[in-house]
Design a protein around this motif. Structure first.
Motif, PDB file in Angstrom:
ATOM      1  N   PHE A   6      -7.662  -7.213 -11.309  1.00  0.00           N
ATOM      2  CA  PHE A   6      -6.328  -7.469 -11.852  1.00  0.00           C
ATOM      3  C   PHE A   6      -6.085  -6.624 -13.093  1.00  0.00           C
ATOM      4  CE2 PHE A   6      -3.598  -9.822 -14.807  1.00  0.00           C
ATOM      5  CZ  PHE A   6      -2.445  -9.831 -14.059  1.00  0.00           C
ATOM      6  N   ARG A   7      -7.125  -6.581 -13.962  1.00  0.00           N
ATOM      7  CA  ARG A   7      -6.997  -5.815 -15.176  1.00  0.00           C
ATOM      8  C   ARG A   7      -6.815  -4.339 -14.855  1.00  0.00           C
ATOM      9  NH1 ARG A   7     -11.532  -7.449 -19.190  1.00  0.00           N
ATOM     10  NH2 ARG A   7     -12.586  -5.791 -18.109  1.00  0.00           N
ATOM     11  N   GLU A   8      -7.595  -3.854 -13.861  1.00  0.00           N
ATOM     12  CA  GLU A   8      -7.467  -2.449 -13.469  1.00  0.00           C
ATOM     13  C   GLU A   8      -6.082  -2.169 -12.912  1.00  0.00           C
ATOM     14  OE1 GLU A   8     -10.783  -1.822 -10.907  1.00  0.00           O
ATOM     15  OE2 GLU A   8     -12.159  -1.720 -12.605  1.00  0.00           O
ATOM     16  N   LYS A   9      -5.600  -3.145 -12.076  1.00  0.00           N
ATOM     17  CA  LYS A   9      -4.277  -2.969 -11.482  1.00  0.00           C
ATOM     18  C   LYS A   9      -3.207  -2.918 -12.551  1.00  0.00           C
ATOM     19  CE  LYS A   9      -4.836  -5.114  -7.017  1.00  0.00           C
ATOM     20  NZ  LYS A   9      -4.792  -6.465  -6.456  1.00  0.00           N
ATOM     21  N   SER A  10      -3.234  -3.893 -13.479  1.00  0.00           N
ATOM     22  CA  SER A  10      -2.195  -3.942 -14.499  1.00  0.00           C
ATOM     23  C   SER A  10      -2.345  -2.748 -15.446  1.00  0.00           C
ATOM     24  CB  SER A  10      -2.234  -5.256 -15.264  1.00  0.00           C
ATOM     25  OG  SER A  10      -3.324  -5.278 -16.131  1.00  0.00           O
ATOM     26  N   TYR A  11      -3.592  -2.298 -15.625  1.00  0.00           N
ATOM     27  CA  TYR A  11      -3.791  -1.116 -16.462  1.00  0.00           C
ATOM     28  C   TYR A  11      -3.157   0.096 -15.790  1.00  0.00           C
ATOM     29  CZ  TYR A  11      -5.982   2.918 -18.541  1.00  0.00           C
ATOM     30  OH  TYR A  11      -6.194   4.136 -19.137  1.00  0.00           O
ATOM     31  N   ARG A  12      -3.428   0.231 -14.473  1.00  0.00           N
ATOM     32  CA  ARG A  12      -2.850   1.361 -13.729  1.00  0.00           C
ATOM     33  C   ARG A  12      -1.336   1.280 -13.716  1.00  0.00           C
ATOM     34  NH1 ARG A  12      -6.749   1.206  -8.822  1.00  0.00           N
ATOM     35  NH2 ARG A  12      -8.605   1.972  -9.858  1.00  0.00           N
ATOM     36  N   LYS A  13      -0.826   0.052 -13.530  1.00  0.00           N
ATOM     37  CA  LYS A  13       0.616  -0.158 -13.519  1.00  0.00           C
ATOM     38  C   LYS A  13       1.197   0.298 -14.859  1.00  0.00           C
ATOM     39  CE  LYS A  13       3.611  -3.974 -12.484  1.00  0.00           C
ATOM     40  NZ  LYS A  13       3.600  -5.432 -12.346  1.00  0.00           N
ATOM     41  N   GLY A  14       0.559  -0.138 -15.950  1.00  0.00           N
ATOM     42  CA  GLY A  14       0.992   0.250 -17.286  1.00  0.00           C
ATOM     43  C   GLY A  14       0.934   1.753 -17.472  1.00  0.00           C
ATOM     44  N   ARG A  61      -1.639  -2.025 -28.783  1.00  0.00           N
ATOM     45  CA  ARG A  61      -1.891  -2.569 -27.446  1.00  0.00           C
ATOM     46  C   ARG A  61      -3.298  -3.185 -27.390  1.00  0.00           C
ATOM     47  NH1 ARG A  61      -1.534  -1.548 -21.700  1.00  0.00           N
ATOM     48  NH2 ARG A  61      -3.654  -1.517 -20.915  1.00  0.00           N
TER      49      ARG A  61
END
Ligand code: ZN
Length: 193
Positions: free
Chosen positions: A75-83, A183
């Motif tokens: 999830f963290r990787e996904k939201s990081y990539r999204k960001g 951030r």
């Protein structure tokens, strides 16, 4: 010395195993076990029965913990990539507007100075700051900004304008660092229980 029949010892074995029987019972069980292979086997069985489900439980527990942490990580990787993606798109869009559309507003020396010395640097910093908030500290970001600015020298200005690439790159670096650090701080703060 077989003081007690196997039946009594076997009744005591679970208590013995759990270490909740009296000292006398414990002694009796131990003495009996020394001379009775059948009861030793019974104790072994008890040990296996109790230990194996416990091991299974532990691995089950471990599996759950692993699954949860990998879920969090993904999830963290996904939201990081999204960001990162949103940050890159936003920064590119704002930078292109700043570098390629703002010069169109220049009509004289005064407006030219206003654009080059105030408007563009301010947007350069704000865009980098926003990018830092969304995507974190990215060391290539200032170089991207420099690369995006360079063609505008030939499109809009004369060759002496190349000097502006230095403050714009520095502003992009400082903006990105500031946003990225905020951030980091916010994420750290949010993760605290
Ligand atoms: Zn026995």
């Amino acid at each position: 010395m077989n003081e007690y029949p196997c039946g009594i010892i076997r009744d005591l074995l679970p208590l013995y195993y759990d270490n909740v029987c009296s000292k006398e019972s414990r002694q009796a069980v131990e003495e009996h076990l020394h001379t009775c292979p059948a009861c030793q086997k019974e104790l072994q069985k008890l040990t296996n029965d109790l230990i194996i489900p416990e091991r299974k439980g532990q691995t089950e527990e471990e599996k759950k913990v692993m699954e949860f942490s990998s879920f969090l990580r993904s999830f963290r990787e996904k939201s990081y990539r999204k960001g990162l993606y949103i940050g890159i798109i936003t920064a590119l869009l704002l930078t292109v507007i700043t570098f390629y559309l703002f010069p169109l507003l220049i009509v004289d020396t005064g407006s030219g100075m206003f654009a080059l010395l105030l408007l563009i640097p301010a947007f350069c910093f704000l865009t980098a700051f926003l990018f830092g908030l969304l995507a974190g500290i990215q060391w290539l970001y200032p170089l991207l900004i420099a690369a995006l600015f360079l063609p505008t020298i030939w499109i809009y200005y004369n060759s002496s304008a190349w000097i502006y690439v230095i403050p714009y790159t520095i502003l992009a670096l400082v903006g990105n660092l500031t946003g990225g650090l905020i951030r980091k701080f916010v994420l750290k703060h949010k993760n605290r229980p």
